[in-house]
Motif scaffolding. Structure first.
Motif, mmCIF file in Angstrom:
data_model
loop_
_atom_site.group_PDB
_atom_site.id
_atom_site.type_symbol
_atom_site.label_atom_id
_atom_site.label_comp_id
_atom_site.label_asym_id
_atom_site.label_seq_id
_atom_site.Cartn_x
_atom_site.Cartn_y
_atom_site.Cartn_z
ATOM 1 N N THR A 1 -50.405 -37.006 -2.067
ATOM 2 C CA THR A 1 -50.915 -37.404 -0.754
ATOM 3 C C THR A 1 -50.989 -36.205 0.187
ATOM 4 O O THR A 1 -50.334 -35.180 -0.022
ATOM 5 C CB THR A 1 -50.018 -38.481 -0.119
ATOM 6 N N SER A 2 -51.754 -36.362 1.231
ATOM 7 C CA SER A 2 -51.900 -35.300 2.232
ATOM 8 C C SER A 2 -50.609 -35.148 3.030
ATOM 9 O O SER A 2 -50.034 -36.145 3.494
ATOM 10 C CB SER A 2 -53.062 -35.631 3.176
ATOM 11 N N PRO A 3 -50.139 -33.922 3.222
ATOM 12 C CA PRO A 3 -48.897 -33.724 3.997
ATOM 13 C C PRO A 3 -49.034 -34.121 5.461
ATOM 14 O O PRO A 3 -48.036 -34.353 6.140
ATOM 15 C CB PRO A 3 -48.630 -32.221 3.843
ATOM 16 N N ASP A 4 -50.279 -34.202 5.933
ATOM 17 C CA ASP A 4 -50.499 -34.567 7.335
ATOM 18 C C ASP A 4 -50.694 -36.071 7.527
ATOM 19 O O ASP A 4 -50.737 -36.549 8.658
ATOM 20 C CB ASP A 4 -51.739 -33.835 7.882
ATOM 21 N N GLY A 5 -50.816 -36.809 6.427
ATOM 22 C CA GLY A 5 -51.080 -38.247 6.531
ATOM 23 C C GLY A 5 -49.801 -39.048 6.657
ATOM 24 O O GLY A 5 -48.694 -38.558 6.406
ATOM 25 N N PRO A 6 -49.931 -40.337 7.034
ATOM 26 C CA PRO A 6 -48.747 -41.189 7.210
ATOM 27 C C PRO A 6 -48.154 -41.694 5.907
ATOM 28 O O PRO A 6 -47.036 -42.207 5.886
ATOM 29 C CB PRO A 6 -49.293 -42.358 8.040
#
Length: 246
Positions: free
Chosen positions: A225-230
């Protein structure tokens, strides 16, 4: 030559076994669990650290030598519900499980006919007689199962279309009959998170094994998953919830 002839005698039972195994295969989303009956009000799970996947879905099997055991599919990663909602969900599952006695007996009997009696008769009487005698047992069992499906359709939570499909399924291919219990249970939704259900019903060793595998899979999902996503925070919070319940 004799060995080749003797081996070929068992081809029909090998084909029936392959059909049974193929029919029992379930492709799961990576965020779903296969919960398998492990006793009264008990569940275990088929959950591997390194699952075999096909098209992004996880290939899973219920215990093939225990055709009487039902299996349910439940999501994991959801927010856990309160105890009252969980109790209602488990009672709904238990109500369905309690209605499966006759189906369990028929599925087990069909399994014994096809995979124990058939090969045994082949050894003692030859393939032709074995097929005839096994068919004499299997087809009445299939017809009995069809009658049970329709007489108990509402208790088994089957729609008319589903009951018709299962009836045709076991009549056309009796090798599918040992999977009848799971064909009834797997489409039934569980209104709670799969891990929460497992922690409320499983033995302590099952919980420990599951938690270890869940940690591994959760870390893999976090890495994807994206490190910036929730989603990373949601997965970590979920894992913390499961650990706290141990």
């Amino acid at each position: 030559m004799l060995d080749q002839v003797r081996s070929s005698d068992y081809v029909i039972w090998i084909v029936a076994l392959l059909l049974y195994v193929w029919d029992s295969a379930i492709l799961l989303s990576p965020r779903h669990l296969l919960l398998v009956e492990a006793g009264r009000r008990r569940f275990a799970t088929v959950f591997s650290e390194s699952p075999f996947t096909i098209g992004g879905r996880v290939l899973a099997f219920s215990p093939l030598v225990f055709p009487s055991r039902g299996a349910f599919i439940a999501p994991w990663g959801r927010r856990w519900v309160d105890s009252a909602v969980l109790h209602t969900a488990l009672e709904a599952v238990e109500e369905l499980r309690g209605s499966l006695l006759v189906v369990r007996v028929l599925a087990t009997w069909a399994f014994l006919l096809l995979f124990v009696l058939g090969p045994t008769l082949t050894l003692s009487m030859g393939p032709n007689a074995a097929v005839v005698y096994t068919a004499i047992g299997v087809y009445p069992t299939a017809l009995t199962a069809i009658v049970v499906l329709w007489c108990q359709r509402r208790r088994l939570r089957l729609s008319t279309a589903r009951a018709a499909w299962l009836s045709l399924d076991v009549l056309v291919c009796p090798a599918f009959l040992p999977n009848l219990v799971r064909k009834i249970t797997t489409p039934q939704p569980i209104e709670a998170d799969g891990a929460q259900v497992l922690f409320a019903t499983a033995a302590s060793d099952v919980k420990e094994q599951f938690l270890s595998r869940l940690e591994s899979q959760t870390e893999d999902l976090i890495d994807e998953t994206s490190p910036d996503g929730p989603e990373q925070e949601q997965l970590r919070s979920y894992l913390a919830t499961v650990k706290a319940a141990q």
